[in-house]
Design a protein around this motif. Structure first.
Motif, mmCIF file in Angstrom:
data_model
loop_
_atom_site.group_PDB
_atom_site.id
_atom_site.type_symbol
_atom_site.label_atom_id
_atom_site.label_comp_id
_atom_site.label_asym_id
_atom_site.label_seq_id
_atom_site.Cartn_x
_atom_site.Cartn_y
_atom_site.Cartn_z
ATOM 1 N N TYR A 294 0.791 -1.222 0.000
ATOM 2 C CA TYR A 294 0.000 0.000 0.000
ATOM 3 C C TYR A 294 0.830 1.282 0.000
ATOM 4 N N SER A 295 2.134 1.171 -0.247
ATOM 5 C CA SER A 295 2.970 2.367 -0.249
ATOM 6 C C SER A 295 4.327 2.042 -0.861
ATOM 7 N N CYS A 296 5.134 3.092 -1.055
ATOM 8 C CA CYS A 296 6.513 2.875 -1.516
ATOM 9 C C CYS A 296 7.398 3.997 -0.989
ATOM 10 N N GLY A 297 7.849 4.907 -1.857
ATOM 11 C CA GLY A 297 8.855 5.878 -1.445
ATOM 12 C C GLY A 297 8.334 7.144 -0.812
ATOM 13 N N ILE A 298 7.035 7.392 -0.895
ATOM 14 C CA ILE A 298 6.442 8.615 -0.348
ATOM 15 C C ILE A 298 5.927 8.348 1.060
ATOM 16 N N GLY A 299 6.213 9.274 1.974
ATOM 17 C CA GLY A 299 5.693 9.157 3.328
ATOM 18 C C GLY A 299 5.331 10.521 3.884
ATOM 19 N N THR A 300 4.253 10.587 4.638
ATOM 20 C CA THR A 300 3.841 11.839 5.268
ATOM 21 C C THR A 300 3.800 11.638 6.780
ATOM 22 N N VAL A 301 4.518 12.496 7.491
ATOM 23 C CA VAL A 301 4.693 12.325 8.921
ATOM 24 C C VAL A 301 4.335 13.618 9.653
ATOM 25 N N GLN A 302 3.831 13.451 10.853
ATOM 26 C CA GLN A 302 3.434 14.585 11.680
ATOM 27 C C GLN A 302 4.110 14.474 13.037
ATOM 28 N N ILE A 303 4.602 15.610 13.560
ATOM 29 C CA ILE A 303 5.002 15.661 14.958
ATOM 30 C C ILE A 303 3.794 16.225 15.708
ATOM 31 N N GLU A 304 3.130 15.383 16.468
ATOM 32 C CA GLU A 304 1.895 15.805 17.120
ATOM 33 C C GLU A 304 2.167 16.974 18.066
ATOM 34 N N GLY A 305 1.323 17.988 17.946
ATOM 35 C CA GLY A 305 1.486 19.186 18.758
ATOM 36 C C GLY A 305 2.377 20.231 18.128
ATOM 37 N N THR A 306 2.906 19.960 16.915
ATOM 38 C CA THR A 306 3.785 20.909 16.223
ATOM 39 C C THR A 306 3.146 21.326 14.912
ATOM 40 N N ASP A 307 3.108 22.629 14.647
ATOM 41 C CA ASP A 307 2.538 23.137 13.408
ATOM 42 C C ASP A 307 3.405 22.703 12.230
ATOM 43 N N SER A 308 2.800 22.056 11.259
ATOM 44 C CA SER A 308 3.572 21.472 10.163
ATOM 45 C C SER A 308 4.186 22.538 9.256
ATOM 46 N N THR A 309 3.507 23.648 9.067
ATOM 47 C CA THR A 309 4.075 24.721 8.241
ATOM 48 C C THR A 309 5.310 25.313 8.910
ATOM 49 N N ALA A 310 5.241 25.530 10.203
ATOM 50 C CA ALA A 310 6.403 26.039 10.941
ATOM 51 C C ALA A 310 7.540 25.014 10.937
ATOM 52 N N LEU A 311 7.197 23.740 11.012
ATOM 53 C CA LEU A 311 8.209 22.680 10.977
ATOM 54 C C LEU A 311 8.909 22.654 9.633
ATOM 55 N N ARG A 312 8.139 22.763 8.591
ATOM 56 C CA ARG A 312 8.733 22.777 7.247
ATOM 57 C C ARG A 312 9.709 23.954 7.096
#
Length: 399
Positions: free
Chosen positions: A329-347
Protein backbone atom coordinates in the motif's frame (compact mmCIF):
# COMPACT_ATOMS: atom_id res chain seq x y z
CA UNK A 1 28.59 -10.64 -9.43
CA UNK A 2 28.49 -8.28 -6.46
CA UNK A 3 25.27 -6.75 -7.83
CA UNK A 4 23.30 -9.95 -8.21
CA UNK A 5 20.51 -11.09 -5.93
CA UNK A 6 16.93 -10.04 -5.26
CA UNK A 7 15.96 -6.35 -5.46
CA UNK A 8 15.40 -6.16 -1.69
CA UNK A 9 19.00 -7.12 -0.93
CA UNK A 10 20.41 -4.82 -3.60
CA UNK A 11 18.33 -1.95 -2.20
CA UNK A 12 20.76 -1.78 0.74
CA UNK A 13 23.97 -2.13 -1.33
CA UNK A 14 25.50 1.34 -1.27
CA UNK A 15 28.18 0.36 -3.79
CA UNK A 16 25.45 -0.19 -6.38
CA UNK A 17 23.69 3.11 -5.67
CA UNK A 18 26.83 5.31 -5.52
CA UNK A 19 27.25 5.76 -9.31
CA UNK A 20 23.50 6.35 -9.62
CA UNK A 21 23.73 9.10 -6.99
CA UNK A 22 26.66 10.61 -8.88
CA UNK A 23 24.77 10.60 -12.18
CA UNK A 24 22.91 13.70 -10.96
CA UNK A 25 24.27 17.25 -10.74
CA UNK A 26 22.31 18.18 -7.60
CA UNK A 27 23.44 20.77 -5.06
CA UNK A 28 24.51 18.73 -2.03
CA UNK A 29 24.37 21.77 0.25
CA UNK A 30 20.58 21.27 0.24
CA UNK A 31 18.77 18.03 1.06
CA UNK A 32 15.89 17.84 -1.41
CA UNK A 33 13.13 15.69 0.04
CA UNK A 34 10.46 17.01 -2.31
CA UNK A 35 11.16 14.88 -5.34
CA UNK A 36 7.44 14.22 -5.45
CA UNK A 37 7.00 17.74 -6.80
CA UNK A 38 9.50 17.44 -9.64
CA UNK A 39 12.72 15.46 -9.86
CA UNK A 40 16.05 16.59 -11.28
CA UNK A 41 17.19 14.83 -14.43
CA UNK A 42 20.48 12.90 -14.62
CA UNK A 43 23.28 14.67 -16.46
CA UNK A 44 22.91 12.41 -19.51
CA UNK A 45 19.28 13.53 -19.89
CA UNK A 46 20.25 17.19 -19.52
CA UNK A 47 22.99 16.80 -22.12
CA UNK A 48 20.70 15.05 -24.58
CA UNK A 49 18.12 17.80 -24.27
CA UNK A 50 20.79 20.49 -24.63
CA UNK A 51 22.17 18.94 -27.83
CA UNK A 52 18.72 18.66 -29.37
CA UNK A 53 17.81 22.22 -28.39
CA UNK A 54 21.06 23.54 -29.88
CA UNK A 55 20.38 21.65 -33.10
CA UNK A 56 16.84 23.04 -33.26
CA UNK A 57 18.20 26.59 -33.08
CA UNK A 58 21.28 26.11 -35.25
CA UNK A 59 19.47 24.61 -38.22
CA UNK A 60 16.42 26.06 -39.96
CA UNK A 61 14.06 25.63 -37.00
CA UNK A 62 11.00 24.68 -39.02
CA UNK A 63 12.94 21.99 -40.88
CA UNK A 64 14.75 20.78 -37.77
CA UNK A 65 11.56 20.50 -35.73
CA UNK A 66 9.09 19.12 -38.22
CA UNK A 67 11.19 17.25 -40.79
CA UNK A 68 14.04 15.88 -38.66
CA UNK A 69 13.07 15.72 -34.98
CA UNK A 70 9.32 15.12 -34.99
CA UNK A 71 9.59 11.76 -36.82
CA UNK A 72 12.05 10.63 -34.13
CA UNK A 73 9.28 10.82 -31.53
CA UNK A 74 7.95 7.57 -32.95
CA UNK A 75 11.03 5.71 -31.76
CA UNK A 76 10.58 7.09 -28.26
CA UNK A 77 6.89 6.23 -28.34
CA UNK A 78 7.68 2.64 -29.31
CA UNK A 79 10.28 2.24 -26.55
CA UNK A 80 8.03 3.64 -23.81
CA UNK A 81 5.11 1.49 -24.95
CA UNK A 82 7.31 -1.63 -24.97
CA UNK A 83 8.63 -0.91 -21.46
CA UNK A 84 5.14 -0.59 -20.00
CA UNK A 85 3.57 -3.42 -21.98
CA UNK A 86 1.15 -1.60 -24.27
CA UNK A 87 0.78 -0.76 -27.98
CA UNK A 88 2.70 2.25 -29.27
CA UNK A 89 -0.59 3.45 -30.78
CA UNK A 90 -1.89 3.92 -27.21
CA UNK A 91 0.80 6.37 -25.98
CA UNK A 92 0.68 10.16 -26.39
CA UNK A 93 3.31 12.58 -25.10
CA UNK A 94 2.05 15.64 -23.22
CA UNK A 95 3.60 18.30 -21.00
CA UNK A 96 2.61 16.87 -17.61
CA UNK A 97 0.09 14.75 -15.75
CA UNK A 98 -2.32 17.66 -15.42
CA UNK A 99 -2.57 18.01 -19.19
CA UNK A 100 -2.90 14.25 -19.68
CA UNK A 101 -5.66 13.97 -17.10
CA UNK A 102 -7.47 17.12 -18.24
CA UNK A 103 -7.63 15.66 -21.76
CA UNK A 104 -9.64 12.83 -20.20
CA UNK A 105 -11.68 14.91 -17.75
CA UNK A 106 -12.73 17.37 -20.45
CA UNK A 107 -12.71 14.84 -23.28
CA UNK A 108 -15.44 12.49 -22.06
CA UNK A 109 -18.99 13.66 -22.82
CA UNK A 110 -21.06 14.49 -19.72
CA UNK A 111 -24.54 15.96 -19.38
CA UNK A 112 -26.10 18.18 -16.69
CA UNK A 113 -26.79 16.10 -13.59
CA UNK A 114 -24.18 13.46 -14.38
CA UNK A 115 -22.02 12.56 -11.36
CA UNK A 116 -18.24 12.19 -11.22
CA UNK A 117 -16.84 10.25 -8.29
CA UNK A 118 -13.47 10.79 -6.61
CA UNK A 119 -11.91 10.94 -3.14
CA UNK A 120 -11.12 13.85 -0.84
CA UNK A 121 -7.38 13.23 -1.26
CA UNK A 122 -7.13 13.41 -5.06
CA UNK A 123 -4.87 16.01 -6.66
CA UNK A 124 -6.33 19.55 -6.33
CA UNK A 125 -5.80 20.55 -9.97
CA UNK A 126 -7.65 17.50 -11.20
CA UNK A 127 -10.48 18.12 -8.74
CA UNK A 128 -10.63 21.77 -9.83
CA UNK A 129 -10.98 20.60 -13.43
CA UNK A 130 -14.13 18.74 -12.42
CA UNK A 131 -15.36 21.72 -10.41
CA UNK A 132 -15.04 23.85 -13.53
CA UNK A 133 -17.17 21.29 -15.37
CA UNK A 134 -19.67 21.64 -12.53
CA UNK A 135 -19.86 25.39 -13.14
CA UNK A 136 -19.83 25.17 -16.91
CA UNK A 137 -21.69 21.94 -17.70
CA UNK A 138 -23.90 21.38 -14.66
CA UNK A 139 -22.38 18.05 -13.62
CA UNK A 140 -22.04 17.04 -9.97
CA UNK A 141 -18.75 16.20 -8.25
CA UNK A 142 -19.03 13.59 -5.50
CA UNK A 143 -16.09 13.19 -3.09
CA UNK A 144 -15.76 10.61 -0.32
CA UNK A 145 -13.29 10.02 2.49
CA UNK A 146 -10.97 7.04 2.80
CA UNK A 147 -9.16 5.82 5.91
CA UNK A 148 -5.65 7.28 6.17
CA UNK A 149 -3.93 4.94 5.62
CA UNK A 150 -6.14 2.35 3.90
CA UNK A 151 -4.76 -1.18 4.20
CA UNK A 152 -7.36 -3.32 2.44
CA UNK A 153 -7.96 -3.76 -1.28
CA UNK A 154 -11.41 -5.12 -0.53
CA UNK A 155 -12.30 -2.02 1.47
CA UNK A 156 -10.95 0.28 -1.24
CA UNK A 157 -13.12 -1.38 -3.88
CA UNK A 158 -16.11 -1.38 -1.53
CA UNK A 159 -15.75 2.34 -0.82
CA UNK A 160 -15.76 3.26 -4.51
CA UNK A 161 -18.58 0.85 -5.26
CA UNK A 162 -20.73 2.06 -2.38
CA UNK A 163 -20.65 5.65 -3.66
CA UNK A 164 -21.74 4.77 -7.19
CA UNK A 165 -25.29 5.86 -8.04
CA UNK A 166 -27.39 5.51 -11.18
CA UNK A 167 -26.07 8.96 -12.17
CA UNK A 168 -22.33 8.13 -11.87
CA UNK A 169 -20.71 8.63 -15.27
CA UNK A 170 -16.99 8.91 -14.46
CA UNK A 171 -14.49 8.00 -11.73
CA UNK A 172 -11.20 9.80 -11.04
CA UNK A 173 -8.77 7.48 -9.26
CA UNK A 174 -5.23 7.95 -7.93
CA UNK A 175 -2.88 5.02 -8.40
CA UNK A 176 -0.67 6.54 -5.68
CA UNK A 177 -2.12 9.41 -3.66
CA UNK A 178 0.26 12.37 -3.86
CA UNK A 179 -0.19 13.61 -0.27
CA UNK A 180 0.08 10.29 1.57
CA UNK A 181 1.71 7.79 -0.81
CA UNK A 182 -1.33 5.52 -0.53
CA UNK A 183 -1.41 2.88 -3.28
CA UNK A 184 -4.86 1.83 -4.48
CA UNK A 185 -5.93 -1.36 -6.33
CA UNK A 186 -6.34 0.15 -9.79
CA UNK A 187 -7.07 -3.09 -11.63
CA UNK A 188 -9.88 -4.17 -9.31
CA UNK A 189 -11.52 -0.74 -9.20
CA UNK A 190 -11.36 -0.38 -13.01
CA UNK A 191 -12.89 -3.83 -13.51
CA UNK A 192 -15.63 -3.11 -10.98
CA UNK A 193 -16.47 0.16 -12.76
CA UNK A 194 -16.26 -1.34 -16.26
CA UNK A 195 -18.90 -3.89 -15.28
CA UNK A 196 -21.15 -0.87 -14.67
CA UNK A 197 -20.04 0.90 -17.87
CA UNK A 198 -18.36 3.70 -15.89
CA UNK A 199 -15.03 5.03 -17.28
CA UNK A 200 -12.16 5.39 -14.81
CA UNK A 201 -9.45 8.03 -15.29
CA UNK A 202 -6.32 6.96 -13.43
CA UNK A 203 -3.91 9.57 -12.06
CA UNK A 204 -0.58 7.75 -12.18
CA UNK A 205 1.68 10.75 -11.60
CA UNK A 206 3.42 9.21 -8.58
CA UNK A 207 3.24 5.52 -9.45
CA UNK A 208 4.72 5.52 -12.95
CA UNK A 209 8.45 4.61 -12.94
CA UNK A 210 8.22 4.46 -9.13
CA UNK A 211 6.35 1.18 -8.69
CA UNK A 212 7.32 -1.87 -10.74
CA UNK A 213 4.31 -2.57 -12.96
CA UNK A 214 3.14 -2.61 -16.56
CA UNK A 215 0.22 -0.54 -17.79
CA UNK A 216 -1.09 -3.76 -19.27
CA UNK A 217 -1.27 -5.17 -15.71
CA UNK A 218 -3.78 -2.51 -14.67
CA UNK A 219 -6.53 -3.23 -17.20
CA UNK A 220 -7.37 0.49 -17.29
CA UNK A 221 -8.60 2.66 -20.16
CA UNK A 222 -7.09 6.08 -19.30
CA UNK A 223 -3.83 6.77 -17.42
CA UNK A 224 -2.00 10.10 -17.13
CA UNK A 225 1.46 10.84 -15.73
CA UNK A 226 4.26 13.38 -15.45
CA UNK A 227 7.53 11.96 -16.72
CA UNK A 228 9.56 14.63 -14.90
CA UNK A 229 8.76 12.97 -11.60
CA UNK A 230 9.98 9.40 -11.17
CA UNK A 231 11.24 8.72 -14.70
CA UNK A 232 13.60 11.75 -14.34
CA UNK A 233 12.73 12.99 -17.85
CA UNK A 234 13.04 16.69 -18.75
CA UNK A 235 10.78 19.11 -16.93
CA UNK A 236 7.57 19.60 -18.86
CA UNK A 237 7.15 16.08 -20.19
CA UNK A 238 4.15 13.84 -19.60
CA UNK A 239 2.39 10.79 -20.95
CA UNK A 240 -1.17 9.81 -21.66
CA UNK A 241 -2.20 6.20 -22.16
CA UNK A 242 -5.57 5.55 -23.80
CA UNK A 243 -6.70 2.01 -24.55
CA UNK A 244 -6.88 1.73 -28.32
CA UNK A 245 -10.62 1.15 -28.58
CA UNK A 246 -11.26 4.21 -26.36
CA UNK A 247 -9.29 6.74 -28.44
CA UNK A 248 -12.11 7.55 -30.86
CA UNK A 249 -14.56 8.38 -28.07
CA UNK A 250 -12.23 10.80 -26.26
CA UNK A 251 -12.14 14.41 -27.45
CA UNK A 252 -8.67 16.00 -27.57
CA UNK A 253 -8.05 19.07 -25.44
CA UNK A 254 -6.90 20.98 -28.54
CA UNK A 255 -8.72 20.54 -31.82
CA UNK A 256 -7.84 17.80 -34.27
CA UNK A 257 -9.35 16.81 -37.61
CA UNK A 258 -12.04 14.16 -37.89
CA UNK A 259 -9.54 12.04 -39.83
CA UNK A 260 -7.52 11.77 -36.59
CA UNK A 261 -10.45 10.55 -34.50
CA UNK A 262 -8.94 7.13 -33.76
CA UNK A 263 -5.28 8.26 -33.82
CA UNK A 264 -3.45 8.65 -30.49
CA UNK A 265 -1.51 11.59 -31.97
CA UNK A 266 -4.63 13.76 -31.91
CA UNK A 267 -3.79 14.38 -28.25
CA UNK A 268 -0.47 15.95 -29.30
CA UNK A 269 -2.05 18.65 -31.46
CA UNK A 270 -0.96 21.60 -29.33
CA UNK A 271 1.15 23.42 -31.93
CA UNK A 272 4.86 24.18 -31.97
CA UNK A 273 6.65 22.84 -28.93
CA UNK A 274 10.26 22.10 -27.87
CA UNK A 275 10.82 18.60 -29.23
CA UNK A 276 14.15 18.40 -27.38
CA UNK A 277 12.20 17.78 -24.17
CA UNK A 278 10.21 14.91 -25.65
CA UNK A 279 13.12 13.24 -27.43
CA UNK A 280 15.30 13.35 -24.30
CA UNK A 281 12.74 11.07 -22.65
CA UNK A 282 14.66 8.32 -24.42
CA UNK A 283 17.76 8.87 -22.26
CA UNK A 284 15.64 8.97 -19.11
CA UNK A 285 14.08 5.65 -20.11
CA UNK A 286 17.52 4.12 -20.65
CA UNK A 287 18.62 5.32 -17.21
CA UNK A 288 15.48 3.80 -15.68
CA UNK A 289 16.11 0.50 -17.45
CA UNK A 290 19.73 0.33 -16.30
CA UNK A 291 18.62 0.69 -12.67
CA UNK A 292 15.75 -1.77 -13.18
CA UNK A 293 12.15 -1.09 -12.15
CA UNK A 294 12.07 -3.70 -9.37
CA UNK A 295 15.36 -2.51 -7.89
CA UNK A 296 14.23 1.10 -8.07
CA UNK A 297 10.98 0.32 -6.24
CA UNK A 298 12.87 -1.64 -3.58
CA UNK A 299 15.36 1.21 -3.06
CA UNK A 300 12.61 3.81 -2.77
CA UNK A 301 10.82 1.73 -0.13
CA UNK A 302 14.10 1.14 1.73
CA UNK A 303 14.77 4.90 1.85
CA UNK A 304 11.24 5.60 3.13
CA UNK A 305 11.50 2.88 5.75
CA UNK A 306 14.88 4.12 6.94
CA UNK A 307 13.52 7.48 8.13
CA UNK A 308 9.94 6.43 8.90
CA UNK A 309 10.75 3.44 11.12
CA UNK A 310 13.41 5.40 12.98
CA UNK A 311 11.01 8.24 13.77
CA UNK A 312 8.21 5.89 14.77
CA UNK A 313 10.58 4.19 17.22
CA UNK A 314 11.57 7.48 18.86
CA UNK A 315 10.92 7.40 22.62
CA UNK A 316 9.01 10.69 22.55
CA UNK A 317 6.12 8.89 20.84
CA UNK A 318 5.22 12.14 19.08
CA UNK A 319 5.60 10.97 15.49
CA UNK A 320 2.47 9.99 13.59
CA UNK A 321 2.78 8.46 10.12
CA UNK A 322 -0.09 8.97 7.69
CA UNK A 323 1.35 6.37 5.31
CA UNK A 324 1.13 2.59 5.50
CA UNK A 325 4.41 0.69 5.94
CA UNK A 326 2.84 -2.35 4.28
CA UNK A 327 4.63 -2.70 0.91
CA UNK A 328 1.31 -3.47 -0.79
CA UNK A 329 0.00 0.00 0.00
CA UNK A 330 2.97 2.37 -0.25
CA UNK A 331 6.51 2.87 -1.52
CA UNK A 332 8.86 5.88 -1.45
CA UNK A 333 6.44 8.62 -0.35
CA UNK A 334 5.69 9.16 3.33
CA UNK A 335 3.84 11.84 5.27
CA UNK A 336 4.69 12.32 8.92
CA UNK A 337 3.43 14.58 11.68
CA UNK A 338 5.00 15.66 14.96
CA UNK A 339 1.90 15.81 17.12
CA UNK A 340 1.49 19.19 18.76
CA UNK A 341 3.78 20.91 16.22
CA UNK A 342 2.54 23.14 13.41
CA UNK A 343 3.57 21.47 10.16
CA UNK A 344 4.08 24.72 8.24
CA UNK A 345 6.40 26.04 10.94
CA UNK A 346 8.21 22.68 10.98
CA UNK A 347 8.73 22.78 7.25
CA UNK A 348 10.19 26.32 7.50
CA UNK A 349 12.46 25.28 10.37
CA UNK A 350 13.83 22.29 8.45
CA UNK A 351 14.77 24.45 5.49
CA UNK A 352 15.97 27.60 7.24
CA UNK A 353 17.93 25.85 10.01
CA UNK A 354 18.98 22.58 8.35
CA UNK A 355 18.73 23.21 4.56
CA UNK A 356 16.30 20.29 4.28
CA UNK A 357 13.50 20.91 1.77
CA UNK A 358 10.11 19.26 2.31
CA UNK A 359 6.51 20.41 1.85
CA UNK A 360 3.90 20.99 4.53
CA UNK A 361 0.41 19.59 4.11
CA UNK A 362 -2.66 20.92 5.92
CA UNK A 363 -5.56 18.84 4.69
CA UNK A 364 -9.00 18.98 6.35
CA UNK A 365 -8.43 15.37 7.49
CA UNK A 366 -4.78 15.48 8.59
CA UNK A 367 -1.56 17.48 8.55
CA UNK A 368 2.14 16.71 8.30
CA UNK A 369 5.17 17.07 6.08
CA UNK A 370 5.56 14.95 2.96
CA UNK A 371 8.98 13.34 2.57
CA UNK A 372 9.99 12.17 -0.90
CA UNK A 373 13.63 11.12 -1.36
CA UNK A 374 14.90 9.75 -4.67
CA UNK A 375 17.55 7.39 -5.99
CA UNK A 376 20.22 10.08 -5.61
CA UNK A 377 19.41 10.64 -1.91
CA UNK A 378 22.16 9.45 0.43
CA UNK A 379 21.70 7.68 3.75
CA UNK A 380 23.60 10.49 5.46
CA UNK A 381 21.01 12.98 4.18
CA UNK A 382 18.16 10.91 5.58
CA UNK A 383 19.95 10.54 8.90
CA UNK A 384 20.40 14.32 9.10
CA UNK A 385 16.67 14.69 8.45
CA UNK A 386 15.90 12.27 11.26
CA UNK A 387 18.21 14.07 13.67
CA UNK A 388 16.53 17.40 12.89
CA UNK A 389 13.06 15.91 13.39
CA UNK A 390 14.05 14.18 16.64
CA UNK A 391 15.44 17.43 17.98
CA UNK A 392 12.10 19.14 17.39
CA UNK A 393 10.22 16.25 19.01
CA UNK A 394 12.44 16.51 22.09
CA UNK A 395 12.90 20.26 22.40
CA UNK A 396 10.18 21.84 20.28
CA UNK A 397 10.65 24.46 17.60
CA UNK A 398 12.96 27.37 18.50
CA UNK A 399 11.15 30.52 19.54
Amino acid sequence: AGFSGPPESLATNEDFWLPIQQAFSVDRSVVNLNNGGVCPSPVIVQESMRRLLEYSNRAVPSMALWSVLQPQIEGVRARVAREWGVDSEEIAFTRNASESLQICEFGLDLRPGDEVLTTTVDYPRMVNTLRQRERRDGIKLVEFKMPIPLESDDEAVRLFESHITPKTRMILLCHMVNITGQVLPVRRICQMARARNIPVIVDGAHAFAHLDFKLSDLDCDYYGVSLHKWLFAPHGTGLLYVRRDKIKGLWPLMAATSEQDDNIRKFEEFGTRPLANTLAIAEALTFHQVIGAARKEARMRFLRDRWARRLLAHPSGRFKLHTSLDPRYSCGIGTVQIEGTDSTALRSHLYEKHSIFTIALKHPEFEGIRVTPSVYTTLEELDRFCEAMESVAEKGLPA
